[in-house]
Scaffold this active site. Structure first.
Site, short mmCIF file in Angstrom:
data_model
loop_
_atom_site.label_atom_id
_atom_site.label_comp_id
_atom_site.label_asym_id
_atom_site.label_seq_id
_atom_site.Cartn_x
_atom_site.Cartn_y
_atom_site.Cartn_z
N MET A 71 48.70 23.67 68.39
CA MET A 71 49.22 22.58 67.35
C MET A 71 50.49 22.59 67.05
SD MET A 71 47.77 23.10 63.70
CE MET A 71 49.32 22.56 63.05
N ASN A 72 51.14 21.19 66.95
CA ASN A 72 52.38 21.38 66.53
C ASN A 72 52.64 20.12 65.31
OD1 ASN A 72 52.60 20.27 69.14
ND2 ASN A 72 54.53 19.36 68.49
N ASP A 73 53.54 19.44 65.39
CA ASP A 73 53.76 18.42 64.34
C ASP A 73 52.65 17.77 63.46
OD1 ASP A 73 55.95 18.81 66.06
OD2 ASP A 73 56.23 16.73 66.32
N TRP A 119 59.47 25.56 68.20
CA TRP A 119 59.36 25.64 69.72
C TRP A 119 59.64 27.09 70.42
CZ3 TRP A 119 56.50 22.40 71.91
CH2 TRP A 119 56.30 20.99 71.26
N ARG A 175 61.59 8.26 70.05
CA ARG A 175 60.29 8.72 69.87
C ARG A 175 59.73 9.06 68.37
NH1 ARG A 175 62.56 13.00 72.80
NH2 ARG A 175 63.12 14.86 71.63
N ASP A 176 58.72 9.19 68.05
CA ASP A 176 58.29 9.43 66.69
C ASP A 176 58.63 8.45 65.55
OD1 ASP A 176 57.99 11.75 68.18
OD2 ASP A 176 59.56 12.99 67.12
N PHE A 230 52.74 11.44 71.38
CA PHE A 230 53.69 11.86 70.73
C PHE A 230 53.55 11.60 69.34
CE2 PHE A 230 57.14 13.78 73.54
CZ PHE A 230 55.86 14.87 74.02
N SER A 231 54.28 12.22 68.45
CA SER A 231 54.29 12.03 66.86
C SER A 231 54.44 10.69 66.49
CB SER A 231 55.31 12.91 66.39
OG SER A 231 54.78 14.20 66.40
N GLN A 291 49.70 16.90 66.30
CA GLN A 291 49.88 17.18 67.70
C GLN A 291 49.15 18.34 68.12
OE1 GLN A 291 52.72 15.47 69.81
NE2 GLN A 291 51.53 13.99 68.69
C1 FRU Z 1 58.70 17.54 67.73
C2 FRU Z 1 58.36 16.93 68.79
C3 FRU Z 1 58.36 15.58 68.64
C4 FRU Z 1 57.44 14.97 69.74
C5 FRU Z 1 56.23 16.07 69.56
C6 FRU Z 1 55.61 16.37 70.79
O1 FRU Z 1 58.03 18.83 67.39
O2 FRU Z 1 58.93 17.36 69.96
O3 FRU Z 1 59.84 15.14 68.88
O4 FRU Z 1 56.91 13.84 69.19
O5 FRU Z 1 56.88 17.13 69.16
O6 FRU Z 1 54.56 17.21 70.81
#
Ligand code: FRU
Length: 495
Positions: free
Chosen positions: A47-49, A301, A168-169, A108-109, A65
């Site tokens: 998992m991330n954001d 990252w 994005r995002d 994505f986010s 994410q």
């Molecule tokens: C930030 C990011 C966002 C993207 C997402 C992909 O950590 O790179 O820009 O939407 O993570 O997982």
């Protein structure tokens, strides 16, 4: 009930596949010694954001994410969880999965908003080959659980002249009846947030560049966030640079004023949301009490992720209350709700600490602790002082949190913290007018969050020591320092 379209069925199938994959990964999982006790993590996998933070129908919803098929980075889905109190979380089914040509390499986010009782997600559809393309999409839900992708997706299909393929995002909010969307981008080495507006959330018109880096704020902005606080407007962004290169600032806030007439945000003051190496992509809730509460991805990252050996990667930070200080900067403090996790309170009477005191914590140790300690600098003769945590019996393994009064420098030293990249996280910390330094420390198995001077500066670090390294101590070198107070609690697990 309208019949499901072919696209809807494909989306549901993609979600089922993801759910099955996670169930099977979980079946034999041993989450290992680094699994966090009181921080949010996905049930398993990568998992991330944080995404789409929203207080909806009396609960805090958090999307995030996730790559449900492994603990490695891969096509992103939106995980989902909810909480009544920001402390205990209930995992919910995956909300979004890649299922269309324009999101095949990731949903994505993005943001969640409520409109006419519906819960609406606005996210980026990502394709990275044969040609990179990022577009903005919408999904809606009547029950806050099952989301249907809008048949007219993408609602923004092409970046405007001020942007690039890094587009994005989306952050979406409403102001005086109009919806606004800020999208992270950047061009010619200058990060920017691009602004769109809409009256219905589905038809968007490009307004122009809302904000741009002042030259020290990154080449691309990921994950913009935007909120009002005490009559000011605040823009958050997570600077990024082309792949493989490290950005020097990880997530920044800009305080200023949004001019809705011309769609321009003017920044007056900026700062770092967090000064640690393991923090990125913060987002905020505005809750029913009007509080601004921030949470971030507690990882980064390119950092080592030894938990991958146990099938999971990534966590959220503790939720942090955002307020404005008297000098117009942002303060970040752990939400008071976390106090419900406290048990076994212990405290130290005021004491002058010098080299010979070492070892007083013989009976206190642990990997899930909250510590509040205040040092008085007025009579301090020590060259440096601080806390040692997660120490092994032979003192070879340890993480040092140090203050050097002459240099006004605070350091989290992870050179002996297990499988980290051994970075020393050093920051300047000018003394307060009352000549004290206050540390509010949260230690959870593989994390340290240090809130300094009531939220003036926060440092988030991951550490990966042996599970048996549980020792704790205060230290002072080359003199003494007065410890005005020290309070310590064990913290319960939320799982
Ligand atoms: C930030 C990011 C966002 C993207 C997402 C992909 O950590 O790179 O820009 O939407 O993570 O997982």
């Amino acid at each position: 009930m309208p019949a499901k379209s072919n696209k809807d069925s494909l989306h549901l199938q993609s979600i089922s596949k993801a759910e099955e994959a996670m169930a099977s990964l979980r079946r034999n999982a041993d989450m290992g010694p680094h699994h966090l006790n009181y921080h949010f993590t996905a049930p398993i996998s990568w998992m991330n954001d944080p995404n789409g933070l929203i207080y909806y129908r009396g609960e805090y919803h958090m999307f995030y994410q996730i790559h449900p098929f492994s603990p490695e980075n891969g096509p992103k889905h939106w995980g989902h969880a909810k909480s009544k109190d920001l402390v205990f979380w209930e995992h919910l089914p995956i909300a979004l999965a890649p299922s269309e040509d324009h999101d095949m390499h990731g949903c994505f986010s993005g943001t969640a908003v409520e409109n006419n009782g519906l819960l609406i997600l606005i996210y980026t559809g990502n394709v990275h080959s044969p040609q990179k393309k990022q577009v903005q999409c919408i999904a809606t839900s009547e029950d806050g659980l099952i989301f249907t992708k809008h048949p007219g997706n993408p609602v923004i299909n092409q970046f405007p002249e001020d942007g690039t393929v890094d587009f994005r995002d989306p952050k979406v909010w409403k102001h005086e009846g109009v919806w606004y969307m800020a999208i992270g981008s950047g061009k010619a080495g200058m990060a920017s947030a691009l602004l769109y507006q809409s009256t219905d959330l589905f038809n968007w018109e490009y307004t122009g560049k809302m904000a741009e880096s002042n030259g020290s704020q990154g080449k691309i902005w990921n994950c913009p966030d935007f909120f009002e606080l005490d009559g000011k407007d605040v823009l958050l962004a997570s600077p990024a640079v082309p792949y493989g290169v490290k950005n020097t600032r990880k997530s920044i806030y800009m305080i200023g004023k949004m001019n809705y007439e011309n769609g321009k945000f003017t920044q007056e003051i900026d700062g770092d949301v967090d000064h640690g190496p393991d923090f990125y992509a913060p987002q905020t809730w505005i809750d029913h009490q009007g509080r601004v509460i921030l949470i971030g991805w507690m990882d980064m990252w390119w950092n080592p992720m030894p938990t991958q050996d146990y099938g999971w990667t990534g966590a959220m930070t503790l939720p942090r209350l955002v307020t404005m200080s008297r000098n117009g900067k942002l303060l970040f403090e752990p939400v008071p709700e976390l106090q419900t996790l406290r048990k076994n309170h212990r405290s130290l009477p005021p004491v002058k600490w010098s080299e010979n005191h070492s070892g007083i914590f013989k009976n206190i140790c642990g990997d899930s602790l909250e510590i509040i300690v205040e040092f008085d600098l007025q009579s301090c003769t020590a060259e440096e002082f601080g806390l040692k945590v997660r120490c092994s019996h032979d003192d070879k393994q340890k993480t040092l949190i140090t203050y050097k009064p002459d240099l006004h420098e605070v350091t989290i030293d992870r050179q002996n913290s297990g499988t980290t990249n051994g970075e020393r996280n050093v920051r300047n910390l000018p003394p307060r007018p009352n000549h004290t330094v206050k540390w509010h420390l949260f230690l959870d198995r593989s994390s340290i969050e240090l809130f300094i001077n009531d939220g003036e500066l926060v440092m988030t670090n991951r550490i990966y020591p042996d599970p048996s390294s549980l020792g704790l101590d205060l230290f002072a070198k080359g003199g003494s320092v007065k410890v005005s107070s020290l309070d310590l609690w064990d913290l319960s697990s939320i799982w």
